[in-house]
Motif scaffolding. Structure first.
Motif, PDB file in Angstrom:
ATOM      1  N   ALA A  53      -9.467   4.805  -2.567  1.00 56.27           N
ATOM      2  CA  ALA A  53      -8.717   4.996  -1.327  1.00 56.27           C
ATOM      3  C   ALA A  53      -9.417   4.303  -0.168  1.00 56.27           C
ATOM      4  O   ALA A  53     -10.622   4.475   0.045  1.00 56.27           O
ATOM      5  CB  ALA A  53      -8.571   6.485  -1.037  1.00 56.27           C
ATOM      6  N   ALA A  54      -8.668   3.496   0.559  1.00 56.89           N
ATOM      7  CA  ALA A  54      -9.226   2.712   1.656  1.00 56.89           C
ATOM      8  C   ALA A  54      -8.106   1.905   2.298  1.00 56.89           C
ATOM      9  O   ALA A  54      -6.981   1.884   1.794  1.00 56.89           O
ATOM     10  CB  ALA A  54     -10.310   1.759   1.144  1.00 56.89           C
ATOM     11  N   VAL A  55      -8.444   1.232   3.381  1.00 56.18           N
ATOM     12  CA  VAL A  55      -7.569   0.190   3.917  1.00 56.18           C
ATOM     13  C   VAL A  55      -7.966  -1.110   3.216  1.00 56.18           C
ATOM     14  O   VAL A  55      -9.153  -1.465   3.197  1.00 56.18           O
ATOM     15  CB  VAL A  55      -7.701   0.056   5.435  1.00 56.18           C
ATOM     16  CG1 VAL A  55      -6.829  -1.093   5.937  1.00 56.18           C
ATOM     17  CG2 VAL A  55      -7.321   1.366   6.117  1.00 56.18           C
ATOM     18  N   GLY A  68       0.820  -1.201   0.000  1.00 59.98           N
ATOM     19  CA  GLY A  68       0.000   0.000   0.000  1.00 59.98           C
ATOM     20  C   GLY A  68       0.856   1.253   0.000  1.00 59.98           C
ATOM     21  O   GLY A  68       2.076   1.199   0.120  1.00 59.98           O
ATOM     22  N   GLY A  69       0.206   2.399  -0.163  1.00 62.40           N
ATOM     23  CA  GLY A  69       0.942   3.651  -0.159  1.00 62.40           C
ATOM     24  C   GLY A  69       0.146   4.758  -0.802  1.00 62.40           C
ATOM     25  O   GLY A  69      -1.062   4.647  -1.015  1.00 62.40           O
ATOM     26  N   LEU A  70       0.859   5.833  -1.104  1.00 63.12           N
ATOM     27  CA  LEU A  70       0.262   7.011  -1.736  1.00 63.12           C
ATOM     28  C   LEU A  70       0.551   6.967  -3.231  1.00 63.12           C
ATOM     29  O   LEU A  70       1.708   6.784  -3.645  1.00 63.12           O
ATOM     30  CB  LEU A  70       0.847   8.273  -1.115  1.00 63.12           C
ATOM     31  CG  LEU A  70       0.469   9.610  -1.769  1.00 63.12           C
ATOM     32  CD1 LEU A  70      -1.031   9.856  -1.642  1.00 63.12           C
ATOM     33  CD2 LEU A  70       1.260  10.745  -1.142  1.00 63.12           C
ATOM     34  N   THR A  84      -3.830   5.279  -0.499  1.00 60.13           N
ATOM     35  CA  THR A  84      -4.255   6.678  -0.593  1.00 60.13           C
ATOM     36  C   THR A  84      -4.059   7.139  -2.029  1.00 60.13           C
ATOM     37  O   THR A  84      -2.988   6.919  -2.604  1.00 60.13           O
ATOM     38  CB  THR A  84      -3.449   7.566   0.363  1.00 60.13           C
ATOM     39  OG1 THR A  84      -3.566   7.059   1.700  1.00 60.13           O
ATOM     40  CG2 THR A  84      -3.965   8.993   0.322  1.00 60.13           C
ATOM     41  N   VAL A  85      -5.077   7.753  -2.588  1.00 60.02           N
ATOM     42  CA  VAL A  85      -5.018   8.206  -3.978  1.00 60.02           C
ATOM     43  C   VAL A  85      -5.179   9.717  -3.995  1.00 60.02           C
ATOM     44  O   VAL A  85      -6.190  10.246  -3.515  1.00 60.02           O
ATOM     45  CB  VAL A  85      -6.116   7.551  -4.831  1.00 60.02           C
ATOM     46  CG1 VAL A  85      -5.987   7.991  -6.288  1.00 60.02           C
ATOM     47  CG2 VAL A  85      -6.043   6.028  -4.726  1.00 60.02           C
ATOM     48  N   SER A  86      -4.189  10.400  -4.522  1.00 59.87           N
ATOM     49  CA  SER A  86      -4.233  11.857  -4.585  1.00 59.87           C
ATOM     50  C   SER A  86      -4.774  12.301  -5.941  1.00 59.87           C
ATOM     51  O   SER A  86      -4.551  11.657  -6.958  1.00 59.87           O
ATOM     52  CB  SER A  86      -2.843  12.440  -4.361  1.00 59.87           C
ATOM     53  OG  SER A  86      -1.981  12.075  -5.418  1.00 59.87           O
ATOM     54  N   GLN A 146     -11.993  -1.078   3.095  1.00 60.07           N
ATOM     55  CA  GLN A 146     -12.871  -0.318   3.975  1.00 60.07           C
ATOM     56  C   GLN A 146     -12.402   1.121   4.042  1.00 60.07           C
ATOM     57  O   GLN A 146     -11.272   1.390   4.461  1.00 60.07           O
ATOM     58  CB  GLN A 146     -12.905  -0.927   5.376  1.00 60.07           C
ATOM     59  CG  GLN A 146     -13.961  -0.319   6.277  1.00 60.07           C
ATOM     60  CD  GLN A 146     -14.200  -1.156   7.525  1.00 60.07           C
ATOM     61  OE1 GLN A 146     -13.390  -2.000   7.907  1.00 60.07           O
ATOM     62  NE2 GLN A 146     -15.341  -0.943   8.167  1.00 60.07           N
ATOM     63  N   ALA A 147     -13.265   2.020   3.619  1.00 55.34           N
ATOM     64  CA  ALA A 147     -12.996   3.453   3.699  1.00 55.34           C
ATOM     65  C   ALA A 147     -13.608   3.995   4.990  1.00 55.34           C
ATOM     66  O   ALA A 147     -14.534   3.389   5.542  1.00 55.34           O
ATOM     67  CB  ALA A 147     -13.586   4.157   2.487  1.00 55.34           C
ATOM     68  N   PRO A 148     -13.119   5.125   5.470  1.00 56.94           N
ATOM     69  CA  PRO A 148     -13.649   5.696   6.722  1.00 56.94           C
ATOM     70  C   PRO A 148     -15.158   5.903   6.660  1.00 56.94           C
ATOM     71  O   PRO A 148     -15.675   6.469   5.696  1.00 56.94           O
ATOM     72  CB  PRO A 148     -12.910   7.028   6.836  1.00 56.94           C
ATOM     73  CG  PRO A 148     -11.642   6.814   6.097  1.00 56.94           C
ATOM     74  CD  PRO A 148     -11.997   5.910   4.954  1.00 56.94           C
ATOM     75  N   GLY A 149     -15.857   5.418   7.667  1.00 63.43           N
ATOM     76  CA  GLY A 149     -17.300   5.598   7.740  1.00 63.43           C
ATOM     77  C   GLY A 149     -18.100   4.660   6.858  1.00 63.43           C
ATOM     78  O   GLY A 149     -19.326   4.786   6.791  1.00 63.43           O
ATOM     79  N   LYS A 150     -17.420   3.746   6.195  1.00 62.08           N
ATOM     80  CA  LYS A 150     -18.128   2.826   5.300  1.00 62.08           C
ATOM     81  C   LYS A 150     -17.922   1.383   5.749  1.00 62.08           C
ATOM     82  O   LYS A 150     -16.986   1.069   6.477  1.00 62.08           O
ATOM     83  CB  LYS A 150     -17.642   2.999   3.861  1.00 62.08           C
ATOM     84  CG  LYS A 150     -17.976   4.361   3.264  1.00 62.08           C
ATOM     85  CD  LYS A 150     -17.645   4.408   1.788  1.00 62.08           C
ATOM     86  CE  LYS A 150     -18.075   5.721   1.170  1.00 62.08           C
ATOM     87  NZ  LYS A 150     -17.797   5.758  -0.300  1.00 62.08           N
ATOM     88  N   GLU A 151     -18.801   0.513   5.265  1.00 62.85           N
ATOM     89  CA  GLU A 151     -18.664  -0.904   5.574  1.00 62.85           C
ATOM     90  C   GLU A 151     -17.551  -1.523   4.733  1.00 62.85           C
ATOM     91  O   GLU A 151     -17.204  -1.026   3.669  1.00 62.85           O
ATOM     92  CB  GLU A 151     -19.995  -1.619   5.292  1.00 62.85           C
ATOM     93  CG  GLU A 151     -21.109  -1.242   6.232  1.00 62.85           C
ATOM     94  CD  GLU A 151     -22.336  -2.100   6.030  1.00 62.85           C
ATOM     95  OE1 GLU A 151     -23.276  -1.971   6.826  1.00 62.85           O
ATOM     96  OE2 GLU A 151     -22.364  -2.905   5.082  1.00 62.85           O
ATOM     97  N   ARG A 152     -17.030  -2.612   5.258  1.00 63.12           N
ATOM     98  CA  ARG A 152     -16.028  -3.361   4.499  1.00 63.12           C
ATOM     99  C   ARG A 152     -16.704  -3.945   3.259  1.00 63.12           C
ATOM    100  O   ARG A 152     -17.770  -4.551   3.344  1.00 63.12           O
ATOM    101  CB  ARG A 152     -15.433  -4.459   5.371  1.00 63.12           C
ATOM    102  CG  ARG A 152     -14.199  -5.116   4.795  1.00 63.12           C
ATOM    103  CD  ARG A 152     -13.482  -5.957   5.835  1.00 63.12           C
ATOM    104  NE  ARG A 152     -12.982  -5.139   6.941  1.00 63.12           N
ATOM    105  CZ  ARG A 152     -12.151  -5.605   7.866  1.00 63.12           C
ATOM    106  NH1 ARG A 152     -11.731  -6.847   7.816  1.00 63.12           N
ATOM    107  NH2 ARG A 152     -11.750  -4.814   8.849  1.00 63.12           N
TER     108      ARG A 152
END
Length: 123
Positions: A90-92, A9-11, A120-122, A39-45
């Motif tokens: 973008a997610a874990v 993973g990474g940017l 992480t995707v910029s 899983q993104a923040p605030g979302k389900e896996r």
């Protein structure tokens, strides 16, 4: 004791590529289906991709044509090649090992999980 260890993973800039790896240990890797979830923040896996023990593959509609899952049974490793990355990717990302040889698109179908790797995707 089954262990799954993700890496890669990474940017990355939008439109770029990353390759995730997951090394498994503890039981016969080739006997089990494997999956990648995110899983993104605030979302389900959510299911991303899965591969059976015979290497049949399945993808979420959102990643079809951009992501490729593969496995190397000799290395006890499953990969996720991610191309044309978008901000919404973008997610874990987690790899998971199925409880059987069957592949599932749902988390309860998996009994072992890695610790996750951040993508992480910029823009």
């Amino acid at each position: 004791q089954v262990q799954l260890v993700e890496s890669g993973g990474g940017l990355v800039q939008g439109g770029g590529s990353l390759r995730l790896s997951c090394v498994a240990s503890g039981r016969t890797f080739s006997s089990y289906a494997m999956g990648w979830f995110r899983q993104a923040p605030g979302k389900e896996r959510e299911f991303v991709a899965g591969i059976t023990r015979s290497s049949s593959t399945y993808y979420a509609d959102s990643v079809k044509g951009r992501f490729t899952i593969s496995r190397d049974n000799a290395k006890n490793t499953v990969y996720l090649q991610m191309n044309s990355l978008k901000a919404e990717d973008a997610a874990v990302y987690y790899c998971a090992q199925s409880s059987t040889f069957l592949m599932s698109t749902r988390p309860p179908g998996y009994d072992y999980w890695g610790q996750g790797t951040q993508v992480t995707v910029s823009s």
